[in-house]
Motif scaffolding. Structure first.
Motif, PDB file in Angstrom:
ATOM      1  N   LEU A 101     -31.630  47.221 -54.943  1.00  0.00           N
ATOM      2  CA  LEU A 101     -32.332  47.878 -55.279  1.00  0.00           C
ATOM      3  C   LEU A 101     -32.856  49.506 -54.231  1.00  0.00           C
ATOM      4  O   LEU A 101     -32.444  50.454 -53.566  1.00  0.00           O
ATOM      5  CB  LEU A 101     -33.447  47.716 -56.077  1.00  0.00           C
ATOM      6  CG  LEU A 101     -34.203  48.812 -56.477  1.00  0.00           C
ATOM      7  CD1 LEU A 101     -33.289  50.319 -57.352  1.00  0.00           C
ATOM      8  CD2 LEU A 101     -35.281  49.133 -57.549  1.00  0.00           C
ATOM      9  N   TYR A 102     -33.455  48.558 -52.921  1.00  0.00           N
ATOM     10  CA  TYR A 102     -33.589  48.674 -51.861  1.00  0.00           C
ATOM     11  C   TYR A 102     -31.968  49.005 -50.582  1.00  0.00           C
ATOM     12  O   TYR A 102     -32.737  50.209 -50.503  1.00  0.00           O
ATOM     13  CB  TYR A 102     -34.761  48.232 -50.950  1.00  0.00           C
ATOM     14  CG  TYR A 102     -35.674  47.548 -51.598  1.00  0.00           C
ATOM     15  CD1 TYR A 102     -37.065  48.590 -52.848  1.00  0.00           C
ATOM     16  CD2 TYR A 102     -36.492  46.406 -51.756  1.00  0.00           C
ATOM     17  CE1 TYR A 102     -38.235  48.109 -53.045  1.00  0.00           C
ATOM     18  CE2 TYR A 102     -38.104  46.511 -52.100  1.00  0.00           C
ATOM     19  CZ  TYR A 102     -38.072  47.166 -52.441  1.00  0.00           C
ATOM     20  OH  TYR A 102     -39.466  46.732 -53.346  1.00  0.00           O
ATOM     21  N   SER A 139     -34.574  43.849 -55.955  1.00  0.00           N
ATOM     22  CA  SER A 139     -35.020  44.239 -55.520  1.00  0.00           C
ATOM     23  C   SER A 139     -34.662  44.504 -53.464  1.00  0.00           C
ATOM     24  O   SER A 139     -34.230  45.723 -53.727  1.00  0.00           O
ATOM     25  CB  SER A 139     -36.241  43.852 -54.458  1.00  0.00           C
ATOM     26  OG  SER A 139     -36.411  41.950 -54.080  1.00  0.00           O
ATOM     27  N   SER A 140     -34.192  43.238 -53.357  1.00  0.00           N
ATOM     28  CA  SER A 140     -32.680  43.275 -52.227  1.00  0.00           C
ATOM     29  C   SER A 140     -32.248  44.356 -52.981  1.00  0.00           C
ATOM     30  O   SER A 140     -31.466  45.123 -51.851  1.00  0.00           O
ATOM     31  CB  SER A 140     -32.558  42.282 -51.816  1.00  0.00           C
ATOM     32  OG  SER A 140     -31.642  41.621 -52.631  1.00  0.00           O
ATOM     33  N   CYS A 156     -30.087  49.380 -61.878  1.00  0.00           N
ATOM     34  CA  CYS A 156     -30.995  48.621 -62.205  1.00  0.00           C
ATOM     35  C   CYS A 156     -30.326  49.058 -63.767  1.00  0.00           C
ATOM     36  O   CYS A 156     -30.891  47.663 -64.642  1.00  0.00           O
ATOM     37  CB  CYS A 156     -32.034  49.762 -62.673  1.00  0.00           C
ATOM     38  SG  CYS A 156     -33.077  50.206 -60.637  1.00  0.00           S
ATOM     39  N   TYR A 215     -33.093  39.306 -62.929  1.00  0.00           N
ATOM     40  CA  TYR A 215     -32.634  39.614 -62.007  1.00  0.00           C
ATOM     41  C   TYR A 215     -32.947  39.784 -60.572  1.00  0.00           C
ATOM     42  O   TYR A 215     -33.345  39.741 -60.150  1.00  0.00           O
ATOM     43  CB  TYR A 215     -33.408  41.172 -62.697  1.00  0.00           C
ATOM     44  CG  TYR A 215     -33.075  42.530 -63.769  1.00  0.00           C
ATOM     45  CD1 TYR A 215     -32.386  42.908 -63.680  1.00  0.00           C
ATOM     46  CD2 TYR A 215     -32.797  41.469 -65.769  1.00  0.00           C
ATOM     47  CE1 TYR A 215     -32.198  44.369 -64.299  1.00  0.00           C
ATOM     48  CE2 TYR A 215     -32.529  42.007 -66.633  1.00  0.00           C
ATOM     49  CZ  TYR A 215     -32.184  43.853 -66.084  1.00  0.00           C
ATOM     50  OH  TYR A 215     -31.517  43.886 -66.993  1.00  0.00           O
ATOM     51  N   LYS A 238     -29.434  39.600 -50.609  1.00  0.00           N
ATOM     52  CA  LYS A 238     -29.118  39.831 -51.916  1.00  0.00           C
ATOM     53  C   LYS A 238     -28.470  37.690 -52.220  1.00  0.00           C
ATOM     54  O   LYS A 238     -28.802  37.615 -53.510  1.00  0.00           O
ATOM     55  CB  LYS A 238     -28.577  40.913 -52.187  1.00  0.00           C
ATOM     56  CG  LYS A 238     -27.850  40.567 -53.831  1.00  0.00           C
ATOM     57  CD  LYS A 238     -26.445  41.317 -54.226  1.00  0.00           C
ATOM     58  CE  LYS A 238     -25.497  40.596 -54.129  1.00  0.00           C
ATOM     59  NZ  LYS A 238     -24.556  40.594 -53.824  1.00  0.00           N
ATOM     60  N   PHE A 290     -40.040  38.480 -52.650  1.00  0.00           N
ATOM     61  CA  PHE A 290     -39.415  39.585 -51.927  1.00  0.00           C
ATOM     62  C   PHE A 290     -39.441  39.648 -49.878  1.00  0.00           C
ATOM     63  O   PHE A 290     -38.326  38.787 -49.654  1.00  0.00           O
ATOM     64  CB  PHE A 290     -39.170  40.889 -52.359  1.00  0.00           C
ATOM     65  CG  PHE A 290     -38.040  41.815 -51.466  1.00  0.00           C
ATOM     66  CD1 PHE A 290     -36.960  41.465 -51.398  1.00  0.00           C
ATOM     67  CD2 PHE A 290     -38.369  42.590 -50.951  1.00  0.00           C
ATOM     68  CE1 PHE A 290     -35.885  42.896 -50.498  1.00  0.00           C
ATOM     69  CE2 PHE A 290     -37.771  43.343 -50.100  1.00  0.00           C
ATOM     70  CZ  PHE A 290     -36.393  43.792 -50.419  1.00  0.00           C
TER      71      PHE A 290
END
Length: 340
Positions: free
Chosen positions: A119-120, A116-117, A69, A112, A175, A192
């Motif tokens: 971070l997961y 999400s991809s 993040c 950014y 990503k 996403f």
């Protein structure tokens, strides 16, 4: 009262002249040796504690989520520069130009895109990395609980290969395609989950997300081998003969940043090849070797170091943050989760 003369290097020398008390056992040579052993055992620090793999998984996952993040914009810029082929011709003139055009076209949130991809994936990636490293290192540490540099290299390699196969390859494929899609004139992915569905559909199943597996395994394996080798070597040097010597977060961060820099200079070409193999134009490469050959042929050998500067900034910060958070979380878990 008769006394035993103190000999240099004996327990009596450490304790002073020892009186002989009538009615008690006599202090012969074996008695002095036993006392010496007890004194030295009390003075010497015990072996370092082993980190339970469960704690490593939990601490690693938390560290990975927080880190990504913080550092994702640098990952975004690095990926865009690596995808920007000279033959097309290039769209971005520099790091600053990439940031400026992205913000101009998509706003600050554009930096950014693809978070999400990652971070997961970053949470399970770091969990697998540290869990596997601690599992392997617990098998290779000596009787004092110390891991030497050679074994740290092997444990890091094992951790990197495990995370590459289980998490990193599909995560990175998604990503890179998200980031590459944003740079096209007509982006296809609306979000996403829509992007995941389209990527899996166009790649004909989950198996398609394993594009560039060989390059990813080589990259992640060498990454973690270099990072853990440098980190453990610096930690062993700092602690010397005392495995219980505390390392404050600033020292850990400095050692982590050094380890990160070493990995960047050591394997950026593999990172560039992996990125190209996972981009939207990956089909034009037959395999990992063909990708490397085409990059060198069409763009020159220096193209294998595209994105080094933003990657250097991201990785040094990344590794420093991850190791600091990991170490501090493990310390906290040791207080509330007893595994000895």
């Amino acid at each position: 009262m008769p006394e035993i003369p103190a000999r240099s290097g004996s327990a009596a020398a450490l304790l002073g002249r020892v009186p002989r008390v009538p009615g008690c056992c006599r202090w012969g040579g074996s008695g002095v040796a036993a006392a010496s052993g007890r004194v030295l055992a009390a003075a010497a620090p015990g072996p370092a504690k082993l980190t339970h793999p469960g704690k490593a998984i939990l601490a690693g996952g938390l560290a990975g989520g927080i880190e990504i993040c913080i550092t994702f914009p640098t990952e975004y810029v690095k990926t865009q520069l690596q995808l920007d082929e000279r033959a097309n011709p290039p769209r971005y003139k520099s790091i600053g130009d990439c940031v400026r055009l992205t913000v101009q076209d998509h706003g600050v949130r554009g930096l950014y895109r693809g978070l999400s991809s990652l971070l997961y994936g970053s949470i399970p990636k770091s969990a697998v990395r540290f869990g596997m490293f601690e599992f392997l290192s617990n098998q290779m540490k000596d009787l004092d609980g110390k891991l030497n540099s050679r074994n740290s290299l092997l444990c890091g390699l094992g951790a990197g290969v495990a995370e590459a196969i289980l998490v990193v390859c599909p995560m990175e494929t998604i990503k890179v395609k998200f980031i590459h899609d944003q740079s096209s004139s007509h982006p296809r992915y609306r979000g996403f989950y829509h992007g995941i569905r389209e990527i899996v559909r166009t790649l004909r199943g989950v198996r398609g997300t394993y594009q560039g597996l060989t390059a990813t395994v080589l990259k992640q394996g060498s990454n973690q081998a270099i990072r853990f080798f440098v980190m453990i070597s610096l930690r062993n040097w700092y602690k010397g003969d005392d495995p219980h010597k505390e390392m404050n977060p600033f020292i850990t961060a400095a050692f982590g940043a050094t380890a990160g820099a070493a990995s960047v200079f050591g394997n950026t070409p593999l990172d560039v090849i992996k990125t190209r193999m996972q981009g939207l134009e990956a089909r034009k490469y037959k395999n990992t070797m063909d990708c490397a050959y085409q990059i060198i042929k069409n763009e020159g050998s220096l193209a294998l170091y595209k994105g080094t500067v933003p990657r250097l900034g991201r990785v040094c910060l990344d590794v420093a943050i991850v190791f600091v958070i990991y170490e501090e979380v493990v310390k906290l878990l040791n207080k509330v989760w007893k595994t000895d």
